[in-house]
Design a protein around this motif. Sequence first.
Motif, PDB file in Angstrom:
ATOM      1  N   GLY A   1       0.815  -1.213   0.000  1.00 37.10           N
ATOM      2  CA  GLY A   1       0.000   0.000   0.000  1.00 37.10           C
ATOM      3  C   GLY A   1       0.837   1.247   0.000  1.00 37.10           C
ATOM      4  N   ARG A   2       0.170   2.338   0.336  1.00 42.12           N
ATOM      5  CA  ARG A   2       0.788   3.656   0.247  1.00 42.12           C
ATOM      6  C   ARG A   2       2.062   3.775   1.078  1.00 42.12           C
ATOM      7  NH1 ARG A   2      -1.539   7.459   2.805  1.00 42.12           N
ATOM      8  NH2 ARG A   2      -2.751   6.024   4.039  1.00 42.12           N
TER       9      ARG A   2
ATOM     10  N   ASP B   1      -2.424  -3.026   7.068  1.00 45.28           N
ATOM     11  CA  ASP B   1      -2.245  -1.853   7.932  1.00 45.28           C
ATOM     12  C   ASP B   1      -3.290  -1.793   9.049  1.00 45.28           C
ATOM     13  OD1 ASP B   1      -4.326  -1.159   6.224  1.00 45.28           O
ATOM     14  OD2 ASP B   1      -3.704   0.933   6.015  1.00 45.28           O
ATOM     15  N   ASP B   2      -4.523  -2.207   8.735  1.00 49.38           N
ATOM     16  CA  ASP B   2      -5.586  -2.115   9.750  1.00 49.38           C
ATOM     17  C   ASP B   2      -5.336  -3.043  10.949  1.00 49.38           C
ATOM     18  OD1 ASP B   2      -8.123  -0.911   7.804  1.00 49.38           O
ATOM     19  OD2 ASP B   2      -6.415  -1.918   6.872  1.00 49.38           O
TER      20      ASP B   2
ATOM     21  N   ASP C   1     -13.295   8.663   2.456  1.00 50.57           N
ATOM     22  CA  ASP C   1     -12.156   7.752   2.366  1.00 50.57           C
ATOM     23  C   ASP C   1     -10.845   8.519   2.255  1.00 50.57           C
ATOM     24  OD1 ASP C   1     -10.927   5.268   2.319  1.00 50.57           O
ATOM     25  OD2 ASP C   1     -11.204   4.952   0.171  1.00 50.57           O
TER      26      ASP C   1
HETATM   27  C1  PRP Z   1      -6.091   4.382   0.523  1.00 47.70           C
HETATM   28  C2  PRP Z   1      -7.525   4.404  -0.011  1.00 47.70           C
HETATM   29  C3  PRP Z   1      -7.390   4.498  -1.498  1.00 47.70           C
HETATM   30  C4  PRP Z   1      -6.015   5.106  -1.689  1.00 47.70           C
HETATM   31  C5  PRP Z   1      -6.116   6.549  -2.117  1.00 47.70           C
HETATM   32  O1  PRP Z   1      -5.646   3.098   0.810  1.00 47.70           O
HETATM   33  O2  PRP Z   1      -8.265   3.297   0.404  1.00 47.70           O
HETATM   34  O3  PRP Z   1      -7.450   3.240  -2.074  1.00 47.70           O
HETATM   35  O4  PRP Z   1      -5.301   5.014  -0.462  1.00 47.70           O
HETATM   36  O5  PRP Z   1      -4.858   7.035  -2.559  1.00 47.70           O
HETATM   37  P1  PRP Z   1      -4.728   7.973  -3.831  1.00 47.70           P
HETATM   38  O6  PRP Z   1      -5.490   9.238  -3.547  1.00 47.70           O
HETATM   39  O7  PRP Z   1      -3.229   8.246  -3.909  1.00 47.70           O
HETATM   40  O8  PRP Z   1      -5.227   7.244  -5.028  1.00 47.70           O
HETATM   41  P2  PRP Z   1      -4.538   2.775   1.966  1.00 47.70           P
HETATM   42  O9  PRP Z   1      -3.181   2.613   1.353  1.00 47.70           O
HETATM   43  O10 PRP Z   1      -4.625   3.784   3.048  1.00 47.70           O
HETATM   44  O11 PRP Z   1      -4.893   1.381   2.573  1.00 47.70           O
HETATM   45  P3  PRP Z   1      -6.203   0.496   2.481  1.00 47.70           P
HETATM   46  O12 PRP Z   1      -6.078  -0.206   1.163  1.00 47.70           O
HETATM   47  O13 PRP Z   1      -6.076  -0.380   3.659  1.00 47.70           O
HETATM   48  O14 PRP Z   1      -7.360   1.460   2.550  1.00 47.70           O
END
Ligand code: PRP
Length: 292
Positions: free
Chosen positions: A17-18, A57-58, A162
């Motif tokens: 993820g991010r 992450d959660d 979100d």
């Molecule tokens: C978040 C959210 C989106 C994404 C948005 O996921 O759910 O999918 O980031 O990012 P963007 O604006 O750069 O497109 P996160 O990595 O926080 O983890 P998650 O998949 O557990 O929600």
Amino acid sequence: MFPLNNGNLKIAVQKKGRLTEKSIELLNLCGLGIDNYTDRLYISATSFPADILFLRDDDIPEYVQDGVADLGIVGENVITEKPVTIDLKEKLGFGKCRIMIAYPDSVQIDDVSGLAGKKIATTYPSILGKFLSKNDIEARIIEISGSVEIAPALGIADVICDIVSTGNTLKLNKLKRGFTVFESEAALIASPALRDNPVKEQLVSDLLKRIKSVITARKSKYLMMNVPKASLQEVIGMIPASKSPTILPLFDESTVAVHAVVPSGYIWEVLDPLKNAGATGILVLPIENMIP
Ligand code: PRP
Ligand code: ZN
């Protein structure tokens, strides 16, 4: 012996993820030595007694609370949504994002009061719930566990709430940004169980020192330039007061080299005045570590 039961510090990082890449980059700048981690569930660092656990992450806050992991790198959004007993050690300055209200073009919401009576899909029911009650808004929270962005298209919600970071996910799903509910960045969290383990506590305090030096270094740049002696005082006057610059002689005796540590964005504010004062060969270099 089970390989994870080895006395090493256990550091939980987002699996995919991010935050994944930037978390590993930070730990590597701290000298841990983490290579080839893609698709691994855990990996041992080569240059520090630490194992990296790759988790959703959660799940990280609870693992850290229970002492399964000693440390975790996770967004403040996740820690705030699910209250847990952990020690917040340091905000890490990356992974900055917002939890936002977003909606399709067909919906028009001018301010918070426009949410009244709406169905809002989110994976952050607690953060959203507090935001709504603080603003005295009655709306229906539809809690879902992922792919929130598709909820309006499926007709199960009017708007979503979100994470928005780059905004790419919203764009892909034809949603536009509304307003911000919560701001977040990555943080280092520690297990309360560490307090009973002096050996690991020592490792944590060593690692934390390194992390702080990397974070401080990121806020600064190393500036190098050649300055005519005649305008040296003028140029030094442009360098932030707390930083005493280094002045070095050059073969050309009318010119000196000036080196200084300056705040990251500083150079763009003074570039023209520096050039007008005759500064040449201006170089701005990143700093990897800054030890106080
Ligand atoms: C978040 C959210 C989106 C994404 C948005 O996921 O759910 O999918 O980031 O990012 P963007 O604006 O750069 O497109 P996160 O990595 O926080 O983890 P998650 O998949 O557990 O929600
Ligand atoms: Zn998540």
